[in-house]
Design an enzyme around this catalytic site. Structure first.
Site, mmCIF file in Angstrom:
data_model
loop_
_atom_site.group_PDB
_atom_site.id
_atom_site.type_symbol
_atom_site.label_atom_id
_atom_site.label_comp_id
_atom_site.label_asym_id
_atom_site.label_seq_id
_atom_site.Cartn_x
_atom_site.Cartn_y
_atom_site.Cartn_z
ATOM 1 N N LEU A 129 17.841 59.820 18.686
ATOM 2 C CA LEU A 129 17.689 59.068 20.078
ATOM 3 C C LEU A 129 17.633 60.193 21.313
ATOM 4 O O LEU A 129 18.507 60.808 21.365
ATOM 5 C CB LEU A 129 18.601 58.090 20.257
ATOM 6 C CG LEU A 129 18.794 57.063 21.646
ATOM 7 C CD1 LEU A 129 17.608 56.234 21.684
ATOM 8 C CD2 LEU A 129 20.067 56.350 21.924
ATOM 9 N N ASP B 84 23.070 47.298 36.516
ATOM 10 C CA ASP B 84 23.633 46.539 37.692
ATOM 11 C C ASP B 84 24.574 45.562 37.395
ATOM 12 O O ASP B 84 24.455 44.805 36.249
ATOM 13 C CB ASP B 84 22.524 46.114 38.416
ATOM 14 C CG ASP B 84 22.594 46.065 39.899
ATOM 15 O OD1 ASP B 84 23.842 46.387 40.536
ATOM 16 O OD2 ASP B 84 21.742 45.504 40.575
ATOM 17 N N HIS C 239 33.187 49.146 36.627
ATOM 18 C CA HIS C 239 32.723 50.590 36.075
ATOM 19 C C HIS C 239 32.982 51.080 34.719
ATOM 20 O O HIS C 239 32.284 51.712 34.086
ATOM 21 C CB HIS C 239 32.781 51.668 37.187
ATOM 22 C CG HIS C 239 32.065 51.227 38.560
ATOM 23 N ND1 HIS C 239 30.709 50.650 38.533
ATOM 24 C CD2 HIS C 239 32.367 51.466 39.815
ATOM 25 C CE1 HIS C 239 30.370 50.579 39.659
ATOM 26 N NE2 HIS C 239 31.441 50.760 40.499
HETATM 27 C C1 FPP Z 1 25.941 49.241 38.967
HETATM 28 O O1 FPP Z 1 27.003 48.223 39.385
HETATM 29 C C2 FPP Z 1 26.620 50.480 38.561
HETATM 30 C C3 FPP Z 1 26.525 51.669 39.334
HETATM 31 C C4 FPP Z 1 25.954 51.781 40.643
HETATM 32 C C5 FPP Z 1 27.075 53.026 38.937
HETATM 33 C C6 FPP Z 1 28.125 52.832 37.744
HETATM 34 C C7 FPP Z 1 27.480 52.883 36.207
HETATM 35 C C8 FPP Z 1 28.434 52.662 35.040
HETATM 36 C C9 FPP Z 1 29.832 52.856 35.416
HETATM 37 C C10 FPP Z 1 27.831 52.903 33.724
HETATM 38 C C11 FPP Z 1 27.733 54.207 33.513
HETATM 39 C C12 FPP Z 1 28.764 55.061 33.283
HETATM 40 C C13 FPP Z 1 28.861 56.545 32.903
HETATM 41 C C14 FPP Z 1 30.063 57.094 33.228
HETATM 42 C C15 FPP Z 1 27.450 57.179 32.744
HETATM 43 P P1 FPP Z 1 27.342 47.944 40.976
HETATM 44 O O2 FPP Z 1 28.450 48.534 41.235
HETATM 45 O O3 FPP Z 1 26.165 48.336 41.484
HETATM 46 O O4 FPP Z 1 27.530 46.318 40.770
HETATM 47 P P2 FPP Z 1 27.356 45.443 42.128
HETATM 48 O O5 FPP Z 1 25.847 45.361 42.271
HETATM 49 O O6 FPP Z 1 27.705 44.061 41.418
HETATM 50 O O7 FPP Z 1 28.163 45.686 43.140
#
Ligand code: FPP
Length: 238
Positions: A123, A12, A29
């Site tokens: 893993l 997050d 992201h």
């Molecule tokens: C959380 O930050 C992240 C997500 C909801 C999705 C994205 C996850 C990744 C990019 C990492 C994994 C990537 C891959 C390709 C597997 P948020 O957007 O909720 O952050 P915020 O709460 O600060 O808005």
């Protein structure tokens, strides 16, 4: 240091991390994805056997079209790249969640990656995509009811011990430690069944900044926990 066998992470804070830097959410992201690669490496190196991460929830479709499209592009690229990563770190990859909602090419990449990496054991890496725990439980119950209807099992055959076999995480040990980054104190529909006895660790650090030192801090905190039922999971099997 007693290293948890299975760590689950709610990634997050990519958006907030990017905002703090005056950058678009998509940049967060991208950096979050890069960090995930590094954290897999640290986990493996520290001796973690199972790592499960929440990358895209059933709720995340509600984000702006731009953001969802950006994430799909990231998943596409990552799933392809992950073939090499899985080999490098001898990592068996499993995608959990309802992947039928994704475009066909993403589904194909998932199957290809799972098949290719099934030979590795160092893993076990579970990537939750279009995942929601309630959705997973409902899908599991439906499968179970069909088996019942077909006469393969009776209601009495379903137990606390074997219900997990109907979930996406079938065959995996439950997580010992759950980490959530970026200061939120919620489970957000992640692994509700599997986290029944798990220790929780929350940190204000945003996901792209969650480095090796932060992972070690979480493990150290886990080691300091006074487990009411005696010892740390794994040591005494409680
Ligand atoms: C959380 O930050 C992240 C997500 C909801 C999705 C994205 C996850 C990744 C990019 C990492 C994994 C990537 C891959 C390709 C597997 P948020 O957007 O909720 O952050 P915020 O709460 O600060 O808005």
């Amino acid at each position: 240091m007693n290293v948890p066998r299975h760590i689950a992470i709610i990634l997050d804070g990519n958006g907030r991390w990017a905002k703090k830097k005056g950058m678009p959410r998509g940049y967060g992201h991208i950096k979050g994805c890069e960090n995930l690669e590094k954290v897999c490496e640290y986990a493996r190196e520290l001796g973690v056997k199972y790592l499960t991460v929440y990358a895209f929830s059933t709720e995340n479709w509600k984000r702006s079209r731009d953001e969802v499209e950006g994430l799909m592009k990231l998943f596409r690229d990552y799933l392809k790249k992950c073939i090499k990563i899985s080999e490098k770190w001898q990592m068996k990859v499993r995608v959990i969640g309802e992947i039928s909602a994704f475009d066909q090419d993403i589904q194909d990449s998932v199957r290809k990656l799972e098949e290719f990496s099934s030979q590795f054991e160092e893993l076990h890496f579970q990537l939750a995509l279009n995942y929601g725990s309630r959705n997973e439980i409902v899908r599991g119950v439906r499968n179970l009811l069909v088996k019942c209807q077909d006469g393969e099992i009776t209601p009495e055959d379903v137990t606390e011990e074997n219900f997990g076999d109907y979930l996406d995480t079938a065959g995996l040990p439950d997580p010992d430690l759950l980490i959530r980054t970026s200061g939120e104190l919620r489970l957000s529909n992640f692994l509700l069944w599997q986290l029944a006895y798990t220790e929780f660790y929350f940190t204000d650090v945003h996901w792209p900044d969650f480095n090796r030192e932060e992972l070690v801090k979480a493990i150290e905190q886990y080691n300091r926990r006074d487990r009411r039922y005696g010892g740390i999971k794994g040591e005494k099997n409680v």
